[in-house]
Design a protein around this motif. Sequence first.
Motif, mmCIF file in Angstrom:
data_model
loop_
_atom_site.group_PDB
_atom_site.id
_atom_site.type_symbol
_atom_site.label_atom_id
_atom_site.label_comp_id
_atom_site.label_asym_id
_atom_site.label_seq_id
_atom_site.Cartn_x
_atom_site.Cartn_y
_atom_site.Cartn_z
ATOM 1 N N MET A 125 -78.406 21.147 41.181
ATOM 2 C CA MET A 125 -77.588 20.193 41.922
ATOM 3 C C MET A 125 -78.416 18.998 42.382
ATOM 4 S SD MET A 125 -74.569 19.414 43.063
ATOM 5 C CE MET A 125 -73.543 20.874 43.217
ATOM 6 N N LEU A 126 -79.502 19.279 43.078
ATOM 7 C CA LEU A 126 -80.274 18.193 43.695
ATOM 8 C C LEU A 126 -81.127 17.421 42.697
ATOM 9 C CD1 LEU A 126 -81.318 20.012 46.985
ATOM 10 C CD2 LEU A 126 -79.396 18.451 46.608
ATOM 11 N N GLY A 127 -81.600 18.091 41.650
ATOM 12 C CA GLY A 127 -82.471 17.426 40.694
ATOM 13 C C GLY A 127 -81.751 16.749 39.544
ATOM 14 N N ASN A 128 -80.525 17.206 39.245
ATOM 15 C CA ASN A 128 -79.810 16.673 38.089
ATOM 16 C C ASN A 128 -78.443 16.073 38.425
ATOM 17 O OD1 ASN A 128 -81.798 17.415 36.089
ATOM 18 N ND2 ASN A 128 -81.198 19.521 36.473
ATOM 19 N N LEU A 129 -77.602 16.852 39.100
ATOM 20 C CA LEU A 129 -76.231 16.397 39.331
ATOM 21 C C LEU A 129 -76.133 15.305 40.386
ATOM 22 C CD1 LEU A 129 -74.482 19.871 39.054
ATOM 23 C CD2 LEU A 129 -74.642 18.084 37.317
ATOM 24 N N ALA B 193 -77.179 11.970 39.029
ATOM 25 C CA ALA B 193 -76.151 11.444 38.126
ATOM 26 C C ALA B 193 -74.985 10.859 38.918
ATOM 27 C CB ALA B 193 -75.663 12.540 37.183
ATOM 28 N N VAL B 194 -74.547 11.553 39.952
ATOM 29 C CA VAL B 194 -73.446 11.061 40.795
ATOM 30 C C VAL B 194 -73.843 9.760 41.469
ATOM 31 C CG1 VAL B 194 -72.145 11.536 42.916
ATOM 32 C CG2 VAL B 194 -72.364 13.311 41.170
ATOM 33 N N SER B 195 -75.081 9.670 41.910
ATOM 34 C CA SER B 195 -75.516 8.484 42.657
ATOM 35 C C SER B 195 -75.607 7.229 41.790
ATOM 36 C CB SER B 195 -76.856 8.749 43.352
ATOM 37 O OG SER B 195 -77.879 8.896 42.395
ATOM 38 N N LEU B 196 -75.521 7.382 40.467
ATOM 39 C CA LEU B 196 -75.532 6.219 39.576
ATOM 40 C C LEU B 196 -74.210 5.454 39.605
ATOM 41 C CD1 LEU B 196 -77.327 7.718 36.442
ATOM 42 C CD2 LEU B 196 -78.267 6.115 38.118
ATOM 43 N N GLN C 258 -68.439 9.431 46.081
ATOM 44 C CA GLN C 258 -69.126 9.509 47.367
ATOM 45 C C GLN C 258 -69.294 10.984 47.713
ATOM 46 O OE1 GLN C 258 -66.568 8.285 50.512
ATOM 47 N NE2 GLN C 258 -68.062 8.654 52.114
ATOM 48 N N ILE C 259 -70.517 11.405 47.980
ATOM 49 C CA ILE C 259 -70.747 12.780 48.414
ATOM 50 C C ILE C 259 -70.332 12.859 49.876
ATOM 51 C CG2 ILE C 259 -72.441 14.605 48.771
ATOM 52 C CD1 ILE C 259 -74.060 13.280 46.449
ATOM 53 N N ALA C 260 -69.323 13.701 50.154
ATOM 54 C CA ALA C 260 -68.748 13.766 51.492
ATOM 55 C C ALA C 260 -69.127 15.030 52.254
ATOM 56 C CB ALA C 260 -67.224 13.663 51.404
ATOM 57 N N ALA C 261 -69.422 16.128 51.536
ATOM 58 C CA ALA C 261 -69.696 17.395 52.208
ATOM 59 C C ALA C 261 -70.573 18.273 51.329
ATOM 60 C CB ALA C 261 -68.392 18.116 52.534
ATOM 61 N N GLN D 186 -61.345 16.093 53.432
ATOM 62 C CA GLN D 186 -60.347 15.523 52.518
ATOM 63 C C GLN D 186 -61.055 15.208 51.192
ATOM 64 O OE1 GLN D 186 -57.032 15.203 53.246
ATOM 65 N NE2 GLN D 186 -57.606 16.366 55.056
ATOM 66 N N LEU D 187 -61.276 16.252 50.403
ATOM 67 C CA LEU D 187 -62.034 16.110 49.166
ATOM 68 C C LEU D 187 -61.105 15.875 47.981
ATOM 69 C CD1 LEU D 187 -64.567 19.035 49.652
ATOM 70 C CD2 LEU D 187 -64.925 16.597 50.121
ATOM 71 N N ASP D 188 -61.584 15.075 47.047
ATOM 72 C CA ASP D 188 -60.879 14.872 45.789
ATOM 73 C C ASP D 188 -61.357 15.851 44.731
ATOM 74 O OD1 ASP D 188 -59.376 12.494 46.636
ATOM 75 O OD2 ASP D 188 -61.351 11.536 46.690
ATOM 76 N N ALA D 189 -62.624 16.259 44.835
ATOM 77 C CA ALA D 189 -63.200 17.145 43.820
ATOM 78 C C ALA D 189 -64.406 17.875 44.396
ATOM 79 C CB ALA D 189 -63.621 16.343 42.589
ATOM 80 N N VAL D 190 -64.742 18.985 43.752
ATOM 81 C CA VAL D 190 -65.921 19.779 44.095
ATOM 82 C C VAL D 190 -66.775 19.900 42.844
ATOM 83 C CG1 VAL D 190 -66.678 22.149 44.609
ATOM 84 C CG2 VAL D 190 -64.886 21.084 45.989
ATOM 85 N N ILE D 191 -68.072 19.766 43.032
ATOM 86 C CA ILE D 191 -69.036 20.056 41.966
ATOM 87 C C ILE D 191 -69.777 21.308 42.387
ATOM 88 C CG2 ILE D 191 -71.103 19.284 40.735
ATOM 89 C CD1 ILE D 191 -70.194 16.413 41.213
ATOM 90 N N CYS D 192 -69.809 22.300 41.514
ATOM 91 C CA CYS D 192 -70.412 23.589 41.842
ATOM 92 C C CYS D 192 -71.562 23.899 40.888
ATOM 93 C CB CYS D 192 -69.355 24.689 41.771
ATOM 94 S SG CYS D 192 -70.013 26.343 42.032
ATOM 95 N N ALA D 193 -72.726 24.131 41.462
ATOM 96 C CA ALA D 193 -73.891 24.560 40.683
ATOM 97 C C ALA D 193 -74.533 25.754 41.385
ATOM 98 C CB ALA D 193 -74.883 23.410 40.524
#
Length: 121
Positions: free
Chosen positions: A19-23, A26-29, A34-37, A70-77
């Motif tokens: 999550m922290l090294g790859n995903l 990528a999201v921050s590009l 926006q990472i909310a939680a 109020q999330l639109d999506a979750v990324i799970c690793a």
Amino acid sequence: MQVRYKPVRLGLVGLGQQMLGNLVPAVSLSNLAQIAALCDIGAEPLRAASQMLGISSTYSDIDMMLENEQLDAVICASSPATHELVLNRCIAHGVAAFVEKPAGSLSGSIRDLKARSDLAG
């Protein structure tokens, strides 16, 4: 004419190296997310990721995160053993989800996840 998009609000589950090294990089590009939680069962990874990313909304329980944010999506690793649970909780809350492989432990459970997702819309 410039179109403005509201950033997709993301919840992150499983705050390990993937999550922290790859995903997260990528999201921050993108300015479209926006990472909310943050959510992790480990207190130390949660604290460290919160400090590193500047995110104060942290949870050790996915249901609490999904109910309170109020999330639109979750990324799970997270651990593969938790993927099916995370997907089921996201489906129940009407939140889109991306999980690292595998999505479930058995092909039947993956078919059940798809059927629940199709019913939820």
